[in-house]
Design a protein around this motif. Structure first.
Motif, PDB file in Angstrom:
ATOM      1  N   LYS A  45      54.680  51.140 -25.862  1.00 33.02           N
ATOM      2  CA  LYS A  45      55.415  52.283 -26.423  1.00 33.02           C
ATOM      3  C   LYS A  45      55.581  52.119 -27.937  1.00 33.02           C
ATOM      4  CE  LYS A  45      57.854  53.050 -22.075  1.00 33.02           C
ATOM      5  NZ  LYS A  45      59.138  52.962 -21.342  1.00 33.02           N
ATOM      6  N   ALA A  46      55.811  50.890 -28.377  1.00 35.15           N
ATOM      7  CA  ALA A  46      55.938  50.619 -29.812  1.00 35.15           C
ATOM      8  C   ALA A  46      54.603  50.835 -30.521  1.00 35.15           C
ATOM      9  CB  ALA A  46      56.429  49.196 -30.041  1.00 35.15           C
ATOM     10  N   SER A  47      53.516  50.467 -29.877  1.00 38.11           N
ATOM     11  CA  SER A  47      52.183  50.672 -30.460  1.00 38.11           C
ATOM     12  C   SER A  47      51.908  52.159 -30.656  1.00 38.11           C
ATOM     13  CB  SER A  47      51.105  50.059 -29.558  1.00 38.11           C
ATOM     14  OG  SER A  47      51.278  48.666 -29.434  1.00 38.11           O
ATOM     15  N   LEU A  48      52.278  52.970 -29.676  1.00 36.02           N
ATOM     16  CA  LEU A  48      52.108  54.419 -29.796  1.00 36.02           C
ATOM     17  C   LEU A  48      52.983  54.987 -30.910  1.00 36.02           C
ATOM     18  CD1 LEU A  48      52.021  55.470 -26.021  1.00 36.02           C
ATOM     19  CD2 LEU A  48      50.075  55.163 -27.573  1.00 36.02           C
ATOM     20  N   LYS A  49      54.186  54.430 -31.050  1.00 35.09           N
ATOM     21  CA  LYS A  49      55.087  54.849 -32.125  1.00 35.09           C
ATOM     22  C   LYS A  49      54.476  54.532 -33.485  1.00 35.09           C
ATOM     23  CE  LYS A  49      59.121  55.970 -34.039  1.00 35.09           C
ATOM     24  NZ  LYS A  49      59.583  57.379 -34.122  1.00 35.09           N
ATOM     25  N   PHE A  50      53.883  53.348 -33.611  1.00 31.95           N
ATOM     26  CA  PHE A  50      53.228  52.969 -34.864  1.00 31.95           C
ATOM     27  C   PHE A  50      52.113  53.956 -35.196  1.00 31.95           C
ATOM     28  CE2 PHE A  50      49.743  50.742 -37.047  1.00 31.95           C
ATOM     29  CZ  PHE A  50      50.400  50.367 -38.213  1.00 31.95           C
ATOM     30  N   ALA A  51      51.309  54.295 -34.192  1.00 33.76           N
ATOM     31  CA  ALA A  51      50.215  55.248 -34.400  1.00 33.76           C
ATOM     32  C   ALA A  51      50.750  56.604 -34.869  1.00 33.76           C
ATOM     33  CB  ALA A  51      49.422  55.409 -33.101  1.00 33.76           C
ATOM     34  N   GLU A  52      51.811  57.046 -34.237  1.00 29.15           N
ATOM     35  CA  GLU A  52      52.422  58.339 -34.577  1.00 29.15           C
ATOM     36  C   GLU A  52      52.967  58.334 -36.005  1.00 29.15           C
ATOM     37  OE1 GLU A  52      56.717  60.185 -33.523  1.00 29.15           O
ATOM     38  OE2 GLU A  52      55.525  59.604 -31.773  1.00 29.15           O
ATOM     39  N   LYS A 137      45.435  31.128 -42.851  1.00 23.73           N
ATOM     40  CA  LYS A 137      44.641  30.338 -41.910  1.00 23.73           C
ATOM     41  C   LYS A 137      43.975  31.179 -40.817  1.00 23.73           C
ATOM     42  CE  LYS A 137      46.107  26.285 -43.592  1.00 23.73           C
ATOM     43  NZ  LYS A 137      45.201  25.319 -44.257  1.00 23.73           N
ATOM     44  N   ALA A 138      44.682  32.206 -40.335  1.00 22.44           N
ATOM     45  CA  ALA A 138      44.159  32.997 -39.223  1.00 22.44           C
ATOM     46  C   ALA A 138      43.489  34.288 -39.673  1.00 22.44           C
ATOM     47  CB  ALA A 138      45.276  33.316 -38.233  1.00 22.44           C
ATOM     48  N   GLN A 139      43.722  34.669 -40.931  1.00 23.01           N
ATOM     49  CA  GLN A 139      43.121  35.883 -41.492  1.00 23.01           C
ATOM     50  C   GLN A 139      43.567  37.152 -40.764  1.00 23.01           C
ATOM     51  OE1 GLN A 139      40.934  36.184 -44.455  1.00 23.01           O
ATOM     52  NE2 GLN A 139      42.211  34.338 -44.616  1.00 23.01           N
ATOM     53  N   VAL A 140      44.805  37.123 -40.256  1.00 28.68           N
ATOM     54  CA  VAL A 140      45.455  38.326 -39.744  1.00 28.68           C
ATOM     55  C   VAL A 140      46.829  38.404 -40.394  1.00 28.68           C
ATOM     56  CG1 VAL A 140      44.203  38.237 -37.560  1.00 28.68           C
ATOM     57  CG2 VAL A 140      46.478  37.226 -37.696  1.00 28.68           C
ATOM     58  N   ARG A 141      47.320  39.610 -40.586  1.00 32.37           N
ATOM     59  CA  ARG A 141      48.550  39.824 -41.361  1.00 32.37           C
ATOM     60  C   ARG A 141      49.663  40.366 -40.468  1.00 32.37           C
ATOM     61  NH1 ARG A 141      49.955  40.912 -46.909  1.00 32.37           N
ATOM     62  NH2 ARG A 141      47.847  40.142 -47.373  1.00 32.37           N
ATOM     63  N   PRO A 142      50.744  39.590 -40.254  1.00 32.21           N
ATOM     64  CA  PRO A 142      51.902  40.120 -39.525  1.00 32.21           C
ATOM     65  C   PRO A 142      52.569  41.247 -40.332  1.00 32.21           C
ATOM     66  CG  PRO A 142      51.943  37.719 -39.592  1.00 32.21           C
ATOM     67  CD  PRO A 142      50.911  38.157 -40.580  1.00 32.21           C
ATOM     68  N   ILE A 143      52.786  42.380 -39.683  1.00 35.61           N
ATOM     69  CA  ILE A 143      53.420  43.508 -40.385  1.00 35.61           C
ATOM     70  C   ILE A 143      54.750  43.913 -39.739  1.00 35.61           C
ATOM     71  CG2 ILE A 143      51.263  44.396 -41.350  1.00 35.61           C
ATOM     72  CD1 ILE A 143      51.226  46.479 -39.086  1.00 35.61           C
ATOM     73  N   ALA A 144      55.007  43.441 -38.522  1.00 34.59           N
ATOM     74  CA  ALA A 144      56.288  43.694 -37.849  1.00 34.59           C
ATOM     75  C   ALA A 144      56.441  42.629 -36.768  1.00 34.59           C
ATOM     76  CB  ALA A 144      56.309  45.087 -37.220  1.00 34.59           C
ATOM     77  N   TYR A 145      57.676  42.408 -36.332  1.00 32.62           N
ATOM     78  CA  TYR A 145      57.857  41.477 -35.220  1.00 32.62           C
ATOM     79  C   TYR A 145      58.767  42.093 -34.165  1.00 32.62           C
ATOM     80  CZ  TYR A 145      62.585  40.031 -36.691  1.00 32.62           C
ATOM     81  OH  TYR A 145      63.921  40.020 -37.004  1.00 32.62           O
ATOM     82  N   PHE A 146      58.519  41.707 -32.925  1.00 29.77           N
ATOM     83  CA  PHE A 146      59.295  42.183 -31.788  1.00 29.77           C
ATOM     84  C   PHE A 146      59.948  40.986 -31.101  1.00 29.77           C
ATOM     85  CE2 PHE A 146      55.514  45.301 -31.271  1.00 29.77           C
ATOM     86  CZ  PHE A 146      55.974  46.093 -32.307  1.00 29.77           C
ATOM     87  N   LEU A 272      64.526  49.817 -27.946  1.00 29.73           N
ATOM     88  CA  LEU A 272      63.975  49.791 -26.593  1.00 29.73           C
ATOM     89  C   LEU A 272      64.240  48.444 -25.926  1.00 29.73           C
ATOM     90  CD1 LEU A 272      60.440  51.498 -26.911  1.00 29.73           C
ATOM     91  CD2 LEU A 272      62.570  52.512 -26.086  1.00 29.73           C
ATOM     92  N   PHE A 273      64.051  47.374 -26.687  1.00 30.77           N
ATOM     93  CA  PHE A 273      64.224  46.013 -26.164  1.00 30.77           C
ATOM     94  C   PHE A 273      65.656  45.788 -25.680  1.00 30.77           C
ATOM     95  CE2 PHE A 273      65.769  41.712 -27.228  1.00 30.77           C
ATOM     96  CZ  PHE A 273      65.018  40.959 -26.334  1.00 30.77           C
ATOM     97  N   LEU A 274      66.631  46.153 -26.506  1.00 31.34           N
ATOM     98  CA  LEU A 274      68.037  45.933 -26.145  1.00 31.34           C
ATOM     99  C   LEU A 274      68.420  46.741 -24.906  1.00 31.34           C
ATOM    100  CD1 LEU A 274      69.662  45.920 -29.705  1.00 31.34           C
ATOM    101  CD2 LEU A 274      69.256  43.947 -28.207  1.00 31.34           C
ATOM    102  N   ALA A 275      67.956  47.975 -24.839  1.00 34.85           N
ATOM    103  CA  ALA A 275      68.239  48.817 -23.680  1.00 34.85           C
ATOM    104  C   ALA A 275      67.560  48.255 -22.434  1.00 34.85           C
ATOM    105  CB  ALA A 275      67.762  50.243 -23.940  1.00 34.85           C
ATOM    106  N   ASP A 276      66.349  47.743 -22.602  1.00 40.30           N
ATOM    107  CA  ASP A 276      65.575  47.198 -21.491  1.00 40.30           C
ATOM    108  C   ASP A 276      66.239  45.944 -20.920  1.00 40.30           C
ATOM    109  OD1 ASP A 276      63.165  47.415 -19.885  1.00 40.30           O
ATOM    110  OD2 ASP A 276      62.480  45.588 -20.866  1.00 40.30           O
TER     111      ASP A 276
END
Length: 326
Positions: A45-52, A137-146, A272-276
């Motif tokens: 659901k968070a991934s879809l929110k990011f896309a939106e 080192k991993a060549q990926v960039r964290p942009i948010a955390y859950f 969403l996490f807290l409610a879940d």
């Protein structure tokens, strides 16, 4: 005189074509985001929110296609793909320690005393160092955390103190750190595949297991376990990451849009996490499970030496600082 309107018309036509071409090129930016969760999971659901959000922030110029259920590949395959430029985004956590040792800080037993403590670390100086090493080192960039639901111990007798834990036959994942920590606490941990846990609890091969509430519910452990002991022994977080190759192809304006969309997504996912988590407690109680408060301070103090013996020298001073924090 007769050529002026024609020239003007041609110029206007060329401008229109250029605008259409530019628009088409801009709209052709499509990011592929694959993850392991199913469609009901809050990560999806968070991934879809990011896309939106990203689509709205870029007036539709950047589309994000979301692929749940490992349909774009397994976690490690996606990370490798992001390094090669064949995938753009995923959700990943301590697996990144295969490249960046500091990523192991995402899930250290008893390192984080509360969700607020974890937030202070993930969003602070230590979190910045973790992200910087992951990028390098991993060549990926964290942009948010859950935040992830803390791991709790289930059993058929209440576990409140270390004395209650002595000799408890319990399943743990095949992770040396987990095995050593539970041994230090006095239990008798047995590494076992997750698929074998329900039957082993049912036939009495083991008496207990530990997992987040979401897995306790989805695995129907309530049918073979009476108590959820709130050990909360592993608090952890996971990152929404974008490939550095993809990131570097974006303009500064689009990078800013990605970060803004990620910020909004992080806030959305937290709600969403807290409610879940609250809902999971209610549902497990309705299914007959009893929640038990545990002397977490005593558990953490007893676990400390085993944790420090299992972490590498690079992060050991940080882990010591985390254990010492109030």
């Amino acid at each position: 005189m007769t050529f002026a309107p024609i020239a003007k018309s041609i110029a206007a036509g060329m401008a229109a074509v250029m605008m259409m071409t530019g628009s088409a090129l801009a709209a052709d930016v499509t990011l592929k985001l694959g993850h392991l969760a199913n469609e009901e999971n809050i990560w999806h659901k968070a991934s879809l929110k990011f896309a939106e959000e990203l689509k709205a922030l870029t007036d539709g110029r950047i589309e994000v296609e979301v692929y749940p259920n490992e349909s774009l590949g397994k976690e490690m395959d996606l990370i490798n793909g992001m390094q090669l430029g064949t995938a753009d985004m995923t959700i990943t956590g301590e697996s990144l320690q295969n490249w960046a040792p500091m990523a192991s800080l995402l899930a250290v037993p008893y390192a984080y005393k509360s969700l607020e403590h974890m937030d202070a670390v993930a969003g602070g100086e230590i979190g910045d160092k973790i992200k910087a090493q992951i990028i390098e080192k991993a060549q990926v960039r964290p942009i948010a955390y859950f935040a992830r639901g803390p791991r709790d111990l289930t059993s058929n007798r209440p576990i409140k103190t270390l004395d209650d834990l002595q000799g408890l036959k319990m399943r743990v994942p095949n992770v040396p750190l987990f095995v050593d920590v539970w041994k230090a606490l006095g239990a008798s941990p047995t590494p076992m595949a997750f698929s074998e846990v329900f039957t082993s609890l049912q036939n009495g091969t083991i008496d207990a297991q530990e997992n987040p509430l979401a897995l306790i519910k989805s695995a129907n452990f309530n049918e073979v376990q009476k108590y959820v002991n709130k050990t909360e022994h592993v608090r952890s977080w996971i990152y929404l990451v974008i490939s550095e190759l993809t990131w570097n192809k974006l303009s500064e304006a689009d990078q800013a849009a990605v970060m803004e969309a990620a910020k909004r997504t992080q806030a959305y996912e937290r709600d969403l996490f807290l409610a879940d988590e609250k809902q999971l407690v209610s549902e497990l109680e309705e299914k007959g499970m009893t929640f038990v408060d545990v002397d977490r301070a005593a558990f953490a103090a007893k676990a400390k030496d085993a944790v420090l013996a299992n972490v590498n020298d690079e992060i050991k001073p940080i882990v010591e600082t985390l254990f010492a924090s109030e």
